[in-house]
Motif scaffolding. Structure first.
Motif, PDB file in Angstrom:
ATOM      1  N   ASN A 188       2.332  -2.473 -19.245  1.00  0.00           N
ATOM      2  CA  ASN A 188       1.344  -1.429 -19.483  1.00  0.00           C
ATOM      3  C   ASN A 188       0.787  -0.955 -18.138  1.00  0.00           C
ATOM      4  OD1 ASN A 188      -0.404   0.302 -20.769  1.00  0.00           O
ATOM      5  ND2 ASN A 188      -1.932  -1.271 -21.155  1.00  0.00           N
ATOM      6  N   TRP A 189       1.482  -0.012 -17.524  1.00  0.00           N
ATOM      7  CA  TRP A 189       1.096   0.469 -16.202  1.00  0.00           C
ATOM      8  C   TRP A 189       0.988   1.986 -16.202  1.00  0.00           C
ATOM      9  CZ3 TRP A 189       4.894   3.699 -14.399  1.00  0.00           C
ATOM     10  CH2 TRP A 189       6.189   3.506 -14.915  1.00  0.00           C
ATOM     11  N   SER A 190       0.194   2.480 -15.275  1.00  0.00           N
ATOM     12  CA  SER A 190       0.116   3.929 -15.070  1.00  0.00           C
ATOM     13  C   SER A 190       0.942   4.327 -13.855  1.00  0.00           C
ATOM     14  CB  SER A 190      -1.338   4.364 -14.901  1.00  0.00           C
ATOM     15  OG  SER A 190      -1.919   3.739 -13.768  1.00  0.00           O
ATOM     16  N   LYS A 191       0.944   3.465 -12.842  1.00  0.00           N
ATOM     17  CA  LYS A 191       1.752   3.656 -11.637  1.00  0.00           C
ATOM     18  C   LYS A 191       2.398   2.327 -11.295  1.00  0.00           C
ATOM     19  CE  LYS A 191      -1.221   7.237  -9.708  1.00  0.00           C
ATOM     20  NZ  LYS A 191      -2.081   7.597  -8.552  1.00  0.00           N
ATOM     21  N   LEU A 192       3.608   2.406 -10.775  1.00  0.00           N
ATOM     22  CA  LEU A 192       4.382   1.198 -10.504  1.00  0.00           C
ATOM     23  C   LEU A 192       5.169   1.388  -9.221  1.00  0.00           C
ATOM     24  CD1 LEU A 192       5.467  -1.532 -11.937  1.00  0.00           C
ATOM     25  CD2 LEU A 192       7.389  -0.101 -12.663  1.00  0.00           C
ATOM     26  N   LEU A 193       5.235   0.345  -8.400  1.00  0.00           N
ATOM     27  CA  LEU A 193       6.153   0.302  -7.264  1.00  0.00           C
ATOM     28  C   LEU A 193       7.173  -0.786  -7.557  1.00  0.00           C
ATOM     29  CD1 LEU A 193       3.967   0.423  -4.011  1.00  0.00           C
ATOM     30  CD2 LEU A 193       5.180   2.284  -5.122  1.00  0.00           C
ATOM     31  N   THR A 194       8.416  -0.519  -7.262  1.00  0.00           N
ATOM     32  CA  THR A 194       9.475  -1.505  -7.450  1.00  0.00           C
ATOM     33  C   THR A 194      10.266  -1.616  -6.167  1.00  0.00           C
ATOM     34  OG1 THR A 194       9.652  -0.972  -9.804  1.00  0.00           O
ATOM     35  CG2 THR A 194      11.511  -2.136  -8.806  1.00  0.00           C
ATOM     36  N   LEU A 195      10.497  -2.846  -5.730  1.00  0.00           N
ATOM     37  CA  LEU A 195      11.430  -3.121  -4.645  1.00  0.00           C
ATOM     38  C   LEU A 195      12.650  -3.767  -5.270  1.00  0.00           C
ATOM     39  CD1 LEU A 195       9.229  -4.773  -1.865  1.00  0.00           C
ATOM     40  CD2 LEU A 195       9.982  -2.396  -2.027  1.00  0.00           C
ATOM     41  N   GLN A 196      13.804  -3.303  -4.870  1.00  0.00           N
ATOM     42  CA  GLN A 196      15.049  -3.963  -5.252  1.00  0.00           C
ATOM     43  C   GLN A 196      15.757  -4.330  -3.963  1.00  0.00           C
ATOM     44  OE1 GLN A 196      16.909  -0.969  -7.717  1.00  0.00           O
ATOM     45  NE2 GLN A 196      16.149  -1.963  -9.562  1.00  0.00           N
ATOM     46  N   TYR A 197      16.159  -5.587  -3.881  1.00  0.00           N
ATOM     47  CA  TYR A 197      16.819  -6.098  -2.686  1.00  0.00           C
ATOM     48  C   TYR A 197      18.233  -6.498  -3.074  1.00  0.00           C
ATOM     49  CZ  TYR A 197      17.798  -9.186   1.276  1.00  0.00           C
ATOM     50  OH  TYR A 197      18.367  -9.784   2.373  1.00  0.00           O
TER      51      TYR A 197
ATOM     52  N   ASN B  73       0.859  -1.184   0.000  1.00  0.00           N
ATOM     53  CA  ASN B  73       0.000   0.000   0.000  1.00  0.00           C
ATOM     54  C   ASN B  73       0.892   1.229   0.000  1.00  0.00           C
ATOM     55  OD1 ASN B  73      -2.616  -1.282   0.188  1.00  0.00           O
ATOM     56  ND2 ASN B  73      -1.933  -1.952   2.196  1.00  0.00           N
ATOM     57  N   PHE B  74       0.597   2.143  -0.902  1.00  0.00           N
ATOM     58  CA  PHE B  74       1.344   3.394  -0.966  1.00  0.00           C
ATOM     59  C   PHE B  74       0.398   4.495  -1.411  1.00  0.00           C
ATOM     60  CE2 PHE B  74       3.846   6.619  -3.165  1.00  0.00           C
ATOM     61  CZ  PHE B  74       4.742   6.951  -2.163  1.00  0.00           C
TER      62      PHE B  74
END
Length: 178
Positions: free
Chosen positions: A60-69, A29-30
């Motif tokens: 095909n996205w309008s908003k994106l969250l990315t986690l990089q570990y 959630n953000f």
């Protein structure tokens, strides 16, 4: 977005001892919206986990969250921030950028201009921090918004980027590792 961070992380050495496994959340959630895990690559360095809004894809996205570990990687946050700033200044796709340190994290803002391969504006905000719960490994928490290349004022994109950074600065998400 991903290319810059992966290049930065590859510039640092690897450490093999005591690495922890990230417990990958199925949703995040953000800013009042729920994002769902849509792509993951645990073989990559850093590991990549991408989250989209319901009904969207990583293509095909309008908003994106990315986690990089950055598992098994030795990272110095100050050096990371300095290298990020230098690489962004050399990237002709970036229209606006900023790097700053606050609350034991490095924050990065970027606005990318449309190019043939990515025919839209993209606004990114990043929070990079060392996670004590994950054996002091680096976590990149990245938000992104796409905008149409036509009829989108750059000033609006920059204002939205500022608002996303304000939300990221107060976001309390922390990873869990085992």
């Amino acid at each position: 977005m991903q290319r810059l961070l992966i290049a930065l992380l590859c510039a640092f050495g690897f450490q093999a001892a005591f690495a922890a496994d990230l417990v990958v959340p199925q949703k995040l959630n953000f800013n009042g919206e729920t994002y769902y895990l849509n792509f993951q690559n645990t073989e990559a360095r850093p590991q990549v986990f991408e989250y989209t809004l319901r009904g969207e894809t990583v293509e095909n996205w309008s908003k994106l969250l990315t986690l990089q570990y950055a598992k098994d990687m030795q990272i110095d946050l100050n050096a990371y921030g300095a290298i990020a700033q230098q690489q962004m200044q050399q990237n002709p796709q970036i229209l606006a950028s900023d790097v700053f340190a606050q609350n034991d994290a490095i924050y990065i803002r970027q606005v990318f201009k449309p190019v043939a391969e990515f025919p839209h504006y993209e606004s990114n905000t990043h929070k990079s921090f060392i996670s004590k719960s994950c054996n002091n490994e680096l976590i990149n928490y990245i938000t992104a918004i796409r905008y149409p290349a036509e009829n989108t004022p750059l000033e609006r994109i920059k204002q939205d980027n500022d608002q996303m950074m304000e939300k990221l600065l107060v976001d309390t998400w922390q990873p869990t590792c085992r």
